[in-house]
Design an enzyme around this catalytic site. Structure first.
Site, short mmCIF file in Angstrom:
data_model
loop_
_atom_site.label_atom_id
_atom_site.label_comp_id
_atom_site.label_asym_id
_atom_site.label_seq_id
_atom_site.Cartn_x
_atom_site.Cartn_y
_atom_site.Cartn_z
N PRO A 230 14.14 33.96 -32.24
CA PRO A 230 15.38 33.67 -32.76
C PRO A 230 15.43 32.43 -33.30
O PRO A 230 14.58 31.58 -33.23
CB PRO A 230 16.23 33.86 -31.64
CG PRO A 230 15.47 34.32 -30.40
CD PRO A 230 14.05 34.05 -30.68
N SER B 127 11.24 31.34 -30.02
CA SER B 127 12.11 30.52 -30.40
C SER B 127 11.57 29.93 -31.84
O SER B 127 10.40 29.71 -31.76
CB SER B 127 12.59 29.43 -29.48
OG SER B 127 13.14 28.23 -30.29
N ASP C 31 14.94 34.61 -9.34
CA ASP C 31 14.45 33.38 -10.20
C ASP C 31 13.08 33.79 -10.38
O ASP C 31 12.20 34.04 -9.94
CB ASP C 31 14.24 32.15 -9.10
CG ASP C 31 13.65 30.91 -9.56
OD1 ASP C 31 13.30 30.89 -10.78
OD2 ASP C 31 13.63 29.91 -8.91
N ASN D 87 13.85 37.40 -21.24
CA ASN D 87 14.59 36.31 -21.77
C ASN D 87 15.09 35.23 -20.98
O ASN D 87 15.60 34.18 -21.66
CB ASN D 87 15.86 37.19 -22.14
CG ASN D 87 17.28 36.54 -22.72
OD1 ASN D 87 17.27 36.18 -23.75
ND2 ASN D 87 18.22 36.39 -21.82
N TYR E 59 10.84 22.21 -24.39
CA TYR E 59 11.36 23.59 -24.62
C TYR E 59 10.51 24.11 -25.75
O TYR E 59 9.84 25.30 -25.55
CB TYR E 59 12.72 23.40 -25.14
CG TYR E 59 13.32 24.89 -25.49
CD1 TYR E 59 13.76 25.82 -24.63
CD2 TYR E 59 13.57 24.95 -26.90
CE1 TYR E 59 14.07 26.96 -24.99
CE2 TYR E 59 13.93 26.25 -27.24
CZ TYR E 59 14.28 27.27 -26.45
OH TYR E 59 14.83 28.53 -26.83
N1 NAD Z 1 20.41 30.49 -28.28
C1 NAD Z 1 19.53 29.98 -29.30
O1 NAD Z 1 19.79 29.29 -30.22
C2 NAD Z 1 18.18 30.47 -29.02
C3 NAD Z 1 17.23 30.25 -29.97
C4 NAD Z 1 15.94 30.49 -29.89
C5 NAD Z 1 15.57 31.12 -28.73
N2 NAD Z 1 16.55 31.40 -27.65
C6 NAD Z 1 16.09 31.99 -26.34
O2 NAD Z 1 16.95 33.11 -26.13
C7 NAD Z 1 17.18 33.37 -24.73
C8 NAD Z 1 18.47 33.36 -24.30
O3 NAD Z 1 19.19 32.29 -25.14
P1 NAD Z 1 20.89 31.96 -24.74
O4 NAD Z 1 21.35 31.19 -25.60
O5 NAD Z 1 21.42 33.20 -24.25
O6 NAD Z 1 20.56 30.82 -23.41
P2 NAD Z 1 21.31 30.72 -21.95
O7 NAD Z 1 20.79 29.58 -21.25
O8 NAD Z 1 22.87 30.89 -22.11
O9 NAD Z 1 20.78 32.26 -21.15
C9 NAD Z 1 19.62 32.05 -20.39
C10 NAD Z 1 19.81 32.80 -19.08
O10 NAD Z 1 18.70 32.91 -18.30
C11 NAD Z 1 19.03 32.60 -16.79
N3 NAD Z 1 18.06 31.76 -16.19
C12 NAD Z 1 17.97 30.60 -16.22
N4 NAD Z 1 16.92 30.26 -15.65
C13 NAD Z 1 16.44 31.23 -14.86
C14 NAD Z 1 15.67 31.71 -13.72
N5 NAD Z 1 14.86 30.62 -13.14
N6 NAD Z 1 15.29 33.13 -13.41
C15 NAD Z 1 16.21 33.92 -13.97
N7 NAD Z 1 17.18 33.66 -14.84
C16 NAD Z 1 17.32 32.17 -15.22
C17 NAD Z 1 20.24 31.75 -17.02
O11 NAD Z 1 21.22 31.66 -15.74
C18 NAD Z 1 20.99 32.53 -18.30
O12 NAD Z 1 21.69 33.41 -17.90
C19 NAD Z 1 16.31 31.91 -24.23
O13 NAD Z 1 14.94 32.68 -23.75
C20 NAD Z 1 16.26 30.86 -25.32
O14 NAD Z 1 15.31 30.39 -25.08
C21 NAD Z 1 17.70 30.83 -27.72
#
Ligand code: NAD
Length: 253
Positions: free
Chosen positions: A187, A144, A62, A89, A157
């Site tokens: 992203p 983001s 975590d 990430n 967020y």
């Molecule tokens: N998908 C999008 O549109 C988008 C856009 C901009 C930025 N992002 C960023 O990219 C990254 C990945 O996005 P995604 O769509 O794969 O999101 P996602 O929510 O599918 O993946 C996030 C991962 O982080 C893990 N996680 C959550 N809390 C945690 C903690 N306390 N400790 C350890 N792990 C933890 C989750 O289990 C998950 O596997 C994130 O930082 C997100 O903010 C995503």
């Protein structure tokens, strides 16, 4: 192979974009640690990497817990001997709900900051002693486009992701003298399961955003991995303190 024998920790690497980083880093020759709150998913990615002929280690982490992040760094060094790369990430993204400012609870606000901002700092704090010993390191923080675009209904967020840019710039200047580069990737709205299932998202939003990008299509997780490899590789050795926007030309500034 651009990351041969490098050791990379990818937080939140059990699904979505983090999983794509993990698989591609393996293909580029890196040994990959998947530091995840969801150990079951992390183990699945570990298995995928081993089946590809690579080396991986899933660690239940975590990122908002200082103890967990310290253990993450220790176990990585026990298994692989060093830490070359950290991708911050992990974030509270899956299950996120679009809601007006007045409806965001203090608990939601605090948990977003605890994971997205404190978590990134704690992971940096945990790996720094090892990177300093090596005299090198690459830290890649995931921001983001939400805050760049001023996207409404996601204040809890988007504000954390603006914080990631401050963290990146301040850390870059502080640790540059130790041979450590700190950069961010920003992203756009990416078609992960988390985005596709986000509550309260306006209907047709993917089409709208695709139309707003210069390249005229939605972003996929695979669109982000090349930049992560670049920022982790020697090709970006003189880049630090920067945010690279990878969104098909959605944000233009
Ligand atoms: N998908 C999008 O549109 C988008 C856009 C901009 C930025 N992002 C960023 O990219 C990254 C990945 O996005 P995604 O769509 O794969 O999101 P996602 O929510 O599918 O993946 C996030 C991962 O982080 C893990 N996680 C959550 N809390 C945690 C903690 N306390 N400790 C350890 N792990 C933890 C989750 O289990 C998950 O596997 C994130 O930082 C997100 O903010 C995503």
């Amino acid at each position: 192979m651009r990351l041969k024998d490098k050791v990379a920790i990818i937080t939140g690497g059990g699904q979505g974009i983090g999983r794509e980083y993990a698989l591609r880093f393996c293909k580029e020759g890196a040994r990959v640690v998947i530091a995840e709150i969801n150990l079951e998913n992390a183990k699945k990615v570990e298995k995928e990497i081993v089946e590809m002929g690579g080396e991986a280690l899933a660690i239940k982490t975590d990122v908002s817990s200082e103890n967990d992040t310290q253990v993450m760094a220790q176990k990585t060094v026990e298994k692989f001997g060093k830490i070359d790369i950290l991708i911050n990430n992990a974030a509270i993204y899956f299950g996120l709900e679009n809601k007006p400012i007045e409806n965001i609870t203090v608990d939601e606000w605090d948990r977003s900051f605890a994971v997205n901002v404190r978590g990134a700092w704690l992971c940096i704090k945990a790996v720094l002693p090892y990177m300093k010993d090596e005299g090198s390191g690459r830290i890649i923080n995931i921001s983001s486009g939400t805050w760049y675009m001023g996207i409404p209904m996601l204040l809890h967020y988007g504000t954390t992701k603006a914080g990631i840019i401050g963290l990146t710039r301040c850390a870059a200047r502080e640790v540059g003298g130790f041979g450590i580069n700190v950069n961010a990737i920003t992203p756009g709205f990416t078609t992960t399961e988390a985005s596709l299932t986000m509550k309260g998202t306006p209907p047709g939003i993917f089409e709208v955003i695709a139309g707003q990008t210069a390249l005229g299509r939605n972003e996929n997780a695979e669109d982000l991995v090349g930049t992560a490899v670049f920022l982790a590789s020697d090709d970006s050795a003189f880049i630090t303190g920067q945010s690279i926007v990878v969104d098909g030309g959605w944000v233009l500034d």
